[in-house]
Write an enzyme that holds these catalytic residues in place. Structure first.
Site, PDB file in Angstrom:
ATOM      1  N   ARG A   1       0.841  -1.263   0.143  1.00  0.00           N
ATOM      2  CA  ARG A   1      -0.192  -0.033   0.094  1.00  0.00           C
ATOM      3  C   ARG A   1       0.903   1.281  -0.142  1.00  0.00           C
ATOM      4  O   ARG A   1       0.847   2.203   0.784  1.00  0.00           O
ATOM      5  CB  ARG A   1      -0.934   0.109   1.261  1.00  0.00           C
ATOM      6  CG  ARG A   1      -1.884  -1.052   1.016  1.00  0.00           C
ATOM      7  CD  ARG A   1      -3.201  -0.582   1.666  1.00  0.00           C
ATOM      8  NE  ARG A   1      -4.498  -1.194   1.184  1.00  0.00           N
ATOM      9  CZ  ARG A   1      -5.656  -0.633   1.659  1.00  0.00           C
ATOM     10  NH1 ARG A   1      -5.838  -0.134   2.692  1.00  0.00           N
ATOM     11  NH2 ARG A   1      -6.688  -1.188   1.095  1.00  0.00           N
TER      12      ARG A   1
ATOM     13  N   TYR B   1      -4.439  -1.744   7.002  1.00  0.00           N
ATOM     14  CA  TYR B   1      -5.312  -2.678   7.207  1.00  0.00           C
ATOM     15  C   TYR B   1      -5.765  -3.178   8.412  1.00  0.00           C
ATOM     16  O   TYR B   1      -4.834  -2.905   9.317  1.00  0.00           O
ATOM     17  CB  TYR B   1      -4.904  -3.853   6.501  1.00  0.00           C
ATOM     18  CG  TYR B   1      -4.711  -3.880   4.778  1.00  0.00           C
ATOM     19  CD1 TYR B   1      -5.926  -4.143   4.346  1.00  0.00           C
ATOM     20  CD2 TYR B   1      -3.674  -4.178   4.195  1.00  0.00           C
ATOM     21  CE1 TYR B   1      -5.964  -4.111   2.752  1.00  0.00           C
ATOM     22  CE2 TYR B   1      -3.678  -4.080   2.737  1.00  0.00           C
ATOM     23  CZ  TYR B   1      -4.940  -4.170   1.992  1.00  0.00           C
ATOM     24  OH  TYR B   1      -5.187  -4.116   0.623  1.00  0.00           O
TER      25      TYR B   1
ATOM     26  N   GLN C   1      -0.641   2.280  -6.124  1.00  0.00           N
ATOM     27  CA  GLN C   1      -2.260   2.715  -6.030  1.00  0.00           C
ATOM     28  C   GLN C   1      -2.913   2.188  -7.337  1.00  0.00           C
ATOM     29  O   GLN C   1      -4.041   1.565  -7.171  1.00  0.00           O
ATOM     30  CB  GLN C   1      -2.487   3.744  -5.761  1.00  0.00           C
ATOM     31  CG  GLN C   1      -2.446   4.334  -4.042  1.00  0.00           C
ATOM     32  CD  GLN C   1      -2.789   5.820  -3.796  1.00  0.00           C
ATOM     33  OE1 GLN C   1      -3.482   6.510  -4.712  1.00  0.00           O
ATOM     34  NE2 GLN C   1      -2.529   6.166  -2.621  1.00  0.00           N
TER      35      GLN C   1
ATOM     36  N   ASP D   1      -3.565  -1.364  -7.735  1.00  0.00           N
ATOM     37  CA  ASP D   1      -4.037  -2.241  -6.645  1.00  0.00           C
ATOM     38  C   ASP D   1      -5.574  -2.725  -6.679  1.00  0.00           C
ATOM     39  O   ASP D   1      -6.434  -1.982  -6.627  1.00  0.00           O
ATOM     40  CB  ASP D   1      -4.341  -1.244  -5.165  1.00  0.00           C
ATOM     41  CG  ASP D   1      -4.623  -1.608  -4.069  1.00  0.00           C
ATOM     42  OD1 ASP D   1      -5.173  -2.949  -4.030  1.00  0.00           O
ATOM     43  OD2 ASP D   1      -4.506  -1.149  -2.917  1.00  0.00           O
TER      44      ASP D   1
ATOM     45  N   SER E   1      -8.194  -3.023  -4.082  1.00  0.00           N
ATOM     46  CA  SER E   1      -8.899  -1.806  -3.826  1.00  0.00           C
ATOM     47  C   SER E   1      -9.779  -1.432  -4.771  1.00  0.00           C
ATOM     48  O   SER E   1     -11.026  -1.080  -4.567  1.00  0.00           O
ATOM     49  CB  SER E   1      -8.104  -0.542  -3.424  1.00  0.00           C
ATOM     50  OG  SER E   1      -7.103  -0.544  -2.326  1.00  0.00           O
TER      51      SER E   1
END
Lengths: 382, 382
Positions: free
Chosen positions: B125, B232, B130, B133, B136
């Site tokens: 992360r 997380y 990003q 990801d 996500s």
């Protein structure tokens, strides 16, 4: 007065004509409320809740009909293909009676039973009657539910999103028919962030569509006389619909979702979206045809079924409000409460005041006579 | 490089690892793209669209594996209970590999095949990662879909409405776990007009919940150490969860909808909502338990099924993003594209740079060795 509420018998009807809150008010006004056991269950209202506010819960359905002065129902004719409920002479029945589809035999039976049957569908569109307008209250819920159904099923998201993985373009939603249901579908699609467009033959609703944030799709059509004096759409000539379809051909294929709501009271729904147009849509697109019960606005629509045409799913729901049984029952019961307040007058007795437009317009059968008021006034006649 | 994309084989998996748009970019960068015929169909991408941007569509699945230097998949192990795809020696595999559930046998097989397998779930992360990801991007879609599922099914409307027939109170929506999925569920419920509350053990997300217009439910709990360095949630002690459940008892019964999203990477989901709490909810209420795949946050949850407890419907979906196959595939393919750009470097050749945290963290098996990077770093170990 004894107000009786039998359980609904139409298939998939989950609404109930009275809620504990409305029952409580009626009891408070000195009436008695007798309800069939389990009548509220499909809408998640329980016998105990009715008992707690002073209702009598009856195990036997027939006893409800025997005791009641006034019978409140949602679909009054229910699943009664082989007959009509055991109404008693002189009884008042209030509900959705399907006045445009009711058969002569059914009307005669009601008349033979000598009941006074009020069809809420015939409520005049006057401001005093707004609180009793069940068609509107239920259509609004139907529009909302239709939009959710499409959103849940579409393989795309409704809203635009800027994510780290790239921009998600908003879904294109096109709502045909901007009456109560259509406007609520538009409002819900806008809320969810879709790129929303609305169309109606009645140009006067353009501003309402735009005030919800949606674009109004204007077709180059002669639309004079497309709405009646109450604001309902009226039936236009076949030439008009042919031209409308021709022009729709450019809007429909760009849409991910189409919600059609173009119904005309007492007439078959106009066919606006053809199979050919649907073939131009992306596979995976979703159509919800709220006009399905009167034939649908889309060529492939089948009432009560979900069909696929060229990869596009077409829903033909016949009773969307019932799926939101709790809110729909609440609204419907409120409509009935306002109707009863008007019918019963100050002293709590039934007053058949034919000078009252609300009574006069909705009273379908009375005193052994089939009145059929919507046929008399001729508004919806071609 | 030849990039191969086989059709997905896991049950109900409708996503595809590459979209025509991403394929077009790869071809533009000088790569070849070989895709199994029909691979995009469940997401409504057609063979012709891939061919139109220069992909080779192959009838034979095995040929995809034979030709590819890099295999892109969604669920890489698919339905492979009785074996693993016929990867070739030295092949690079990128996909969701279920690194927390993968068996030793599966790891050994991958290692014996001498493939380099990247598990996107292990993406660090960090801001540079990003755009790659996938957890996500897919979780966000899952949160949206969970909210729609609940809205469509609830027998009440989400938004507050002031109608002629009376005021409709908004639905009470409670979202437990305010990670990517939870925040998107909250945002969607707010959009639809529900009265929305969110809860998370990580107090630092309170502001995010409130910025979406929802109320944050704060429990009187010691929450220090509830988030790991990547944000997380980590597993807390049983005493903590017992206290959390005790305090939830006052919030859960007031809710019409509960969406639970409290998952902990590599651990069973904590049980937060007990059967007893659900018994206090109104009949007709709806729960969507997004944590179902790792055991669920609700006592009655069954992964992949919809169960009823005391009149409350509890959904245990295992693959919500797949239901929005088009948007989900778009986002996933974009994630893969960014991942490949990083992996391939300037010259278009694969560069196993172990100094690169992205490569190092996600490379599960390489060069005949099981690396299992998430076990090495110990972050999620108790």
């Amino acid at each position: 007065m004894i107000v009786g509420v039998p359980a609904e018998t139409a298939p998939n009807e989950k609404r109930v004509a009275i809620t504990p809150a409305v029952a409580e008010d009626l009891v408070g006004d000195g009436h008695e409320v007798a309800i069939e056991t389990g009548a509220g269950e499909p809408a998640n209202y329980h016998d105990e809740q009715y008992e707690a506010v002073g209702c009598t819960v009856l195990d036997d359905r027939d006893t409800v009909f025997e005791q009641a002065d006034i019978v409140l129902q949602v679909q009054a004719l229910g699943a009664a293909t082989d007959g009509i409920a055991p109404y008693d002479e002189g009884q008042v029945v209030v509900g959705l009676l399907g006045p445009y589809d009711i058969t002569d035999t059914q009307l005669e039976t009601l008349s033979d039973q000598s009941v006074s049957a009020f069809a809420l569908e015939l409520m005049p569109r006057i401001s005093r009657a707004q609180s009793m307008d069940a068609l509107s209250s239920q259509a609004s819920l139907g529009g909302y539910q239709a939009c959710l159904l499409a959103a849940e099923e579409l393989p795309k998201m409704f809203p635009m999103e800027m994510t780290a993985a790239g921009t998600i373009r908003p879904a294109e939603v096109f709502v045909i028919g901007a009456g109560v249901a259509g406007l609520k579908a538009i409002a819900t699609a806008e809320r969810l962030g879709a790129d929303t467009r609305g169309h109606d033959v009645r140009l006067e609703v353009k501003q309402e569509v735009e005030s919800l944030g949606a674009d109004f799709v204007e077709l180059d059509l002669e639309t004079e006389g497309s709405g009646d004096e109450e604001g309902y759409a009226v039936e236009m000539g076949e030439e008009f619909y042919a031209e409308q379809r021709r022009q729709m051909q450019r809007v429909v294929p760009e849409s991910d979702v189409i919600i059609t709501t173009a119904a005309i009271p007492g007439r078959p729904a106009p066919e606006i979206v053809t199979a050919e147009m649907i073939e131009e849509m992306d596979a995976g697109s979703v159509i919800v045809d709220i006009a399905a019960p009167t034939g649908g606005n889309c060529e492939p629509t089948v009432a009560g079924e979900t069909v696929e045409h060229a990869g596009v799913t077409i829903h033909g729901p016949t009773n969307l409000p019932s799926q939101m049984s709790k809110t729909a029952s609440e609204q419907y019961a409120n409509n009935l409460q306002h109707f009863l307040e008007n019918l019963l007058g100050e002293d709590g007795n039934i007053d058949f005041d034919f000078e009252d437009e609300i009574i006069d317009s909705t009273l379908l059968v009375h005193d052994g006579t089939v009145r059929n008021p919507h046929l008399e006034d001729g508004v919806n006649e071609t």
